[in-house]
Design an enzyme around this catalytic site. Structure first.
Site, PDB file in Angstrom:
ATOM      1  N   ARG A 229       0.838  -1.201   0.000  1.00  0.00           N
ATOM      2  CA  ARG A 229       0.000   0.000   0.000  1.00  0.00           C
ATOM      3  C   ARG A 229       0.876   1.256   0.000  1.00  0.00           C
ATOM      4  O   ARG A 229       1.821   1.356   0.770  1.00  0.00           O
ATOM      5  CB  ARG A 229      -0.921   0.004   1.223  1.00  0.00           C
ATOM      6  CG  ARG A 229      -1.979  -1.084   1.168  1.00  0.00           C
ATOM      7  CD  ARG A 229      -2.787  -1.144   2.443  1.00  0.00           C
ATOM      8  NE  ARG A 229      -1.975  -1.630   3.555  1.00  0.00           N
ATOM      9  CZ  ARG A 229      -2.467  -1.893   4.773  1.00  0.00           C
ATOM     10  NH1 ARG A 229      -3.750  -1.703   5.030  1.00  0.00           N
ATOM     11  NH2 ARG A 229      -1.676  -2.335   5.725  1.00  0.00           N
TER      12      ARG A 229
ATOM     13  N   ARG B 102      10.127   7.569   3.940  1.00  0.00           N
ATOM     14  CA  ARG B 102      10.094   9.032   4.038  1.00  0.00           C
ATOM     15  C   ARG B 102      10.766   9.515   5.329  1.00  0.00           C
ATOM     16  O   ARG B 102      11.397  10.574   5.342  1.00  0.00           O
ATOM     17  CB  ARG B 102       8.655   9.521   3.950  1.00  0.00           C
ATOM     18  CG  ARG B 102       8.045   9.320   2.562  1.00  0.00           C
ATOM     19  CD  ARG B 102       6.557   9.585   2.563  1.00  0.00           C
ATOM     20  NE  ARG B 102       6.263  10.937   3.022  1.00  0.00           N
ATOM     21  CZ  ARG B 102       5.026  11.341   3.337  1.00  0.00           C
ATOM     22  NH1 ARG B 102       3.996  10.493   3.241  1.00  0.00           N
ATOM     23  NH2 ARG B 102       4.828  12.589   3.737  1.00  0.00           N
TER      24      ARG B 102
ATOM     25  N   ASP C 194       1.185   5.602   0.144  1.00  0.00           N
ATOM     26  CA  ASP C 194       0.534   6.757   0.744  1.00  0.00           C
ATOM     27  C   ASP C 194       0.050   7.743  -0.312  1.00  0.00           C
ATOM     28  O   ASP C 194       0.404   7.636  -1.491  1.00  0.00           O
ATOM     29  CB  ASP C 194       1.529   7.506   1.653  1.00  0.00           C
ATOM     30  CG  ASP C 194       1.976   6.681   2.843  1.00  0.00           C
ATOM     31  OD1 ASP C 194       1.215   5.789   3.258  1.00  0.00           O
ATOM     32  OD2 ASP C 194       3.081   6.938   3.357  1.00  0.00           O
TER      33      ASP C 194
END
Length: 262
Positions: A50, A197, A52
């Protein structure tokens, strides 16, 4: 019949991969297109990883159980007819009934593309991250070395992460540069929510001389998100796709791989 699809998408306009009530996700658009092409009420998909909001996918792999019989190239062309321009099915292949897009993956690969420039991006907006201070390669490589192997990555984990364990095995971090563009490649058995990130925020702090390379080891060992750097922007993050056993014969690349720098 169970079918695997390779899907590429530009994530800028979407609230991430996973389906949400508002329907503004990549999964929502893909499932509506599949159902429309197959002329059935719904088709449910499961993905390899998945992503973001704002994160892009070059070879996202999904599987679904086909409710109708169609040729593999028809699943590609027919589904793409009902998808927006920033999402496209790249390939379709039959897989064993035991195949699972997420659980069958041996590892997952991401790349982060970063522009180093005194001026913000324009035509690359949403497609690259940006820093205006110069970066140094060698300190970032030394910092990245502290993250290789199996570790508890709690310090790089978002508060809303749903993973059962923060322990992951990071196989590699490669850092390269072409002109003003940097590329950071990551491969791990799995990633936590915002893990890349958050790592990028720390590597950039080191590359700009704000922190020493060994600081990353201290952040890792602290298992405390609050002492790490802020989460970096999603704009330049690309899910390159999962890696499966070779005998499945699933493609590992799409044409978009040649578009990325380096």
């Amino acid at each position: 019949m169970r079918i695997a699809l390779g899907v590429s998408y530009l994530g800028t306009a979407y609230q991430g991969w996973q389906s949400q009530p508002g329907g503004k996700t990549v999964q929502d658009r893909l499932e509506r297109a599949l159902a429309t092409f197959a002329d059935v009420p719904t088709i449910a998909t499961l993905c390899a990883g998945r992503t973001d909001a704002g994160v892009h996918g070059l070879n996202q792999v999904v599987h679904f159980d086909a409710p109708v019989e169609r040729a593999m190239n028809s699943w590609v062309r027919g589904t793409n007819r009902y998808l927006p321009d920033d999402i496209a099915v790249q390939w379709a292949l039959p897989v064993p009934a035991t195949f699972h897009a997420r659980n069958s993956a041996r590892s997952r690969r991401y790349a982060y593309v970063l522009l180093e420039s005194p001026v913000r991006p324009s035509v690359e907006t949403g497609r690259v991250g940006w820093v205006f201070r110069p970066l140094a390669l060698e300190p970032m490589q030394r910092a990245a070395h502290h993250l290789l192997g199996e570790h508890d990555f709690t310090s790089f984990r978002a508060a809303q992460c749903q993973a059962l364990s923060p322990v992951k095995h990071l196989h590699r971090i490669d850092i390269g540069r072409r002109g003003p563009y940097w590329r950071f490649d990551f491969e791990a058995n799995a990633f936590l929510h915002h893990m890349i990130r958050n790592i990028m925020g720390c590597l950039i702090a080191v590359g700009q001389g704000l922190r020493p390379p060994d600081w990353v080891a201290a952040v890792r060992d602290a298992r405390n998100r609050e002492i790490a750097a802020p989460t970096f922007a999603p704009d330049g993050l690309y899910f390159l796709g999962p890696v499966y056993d070779a005998d499945l014969g699933l493609p590992r690349h799409t044409p978009a791989f040649d578009w990325l720098p380096l």
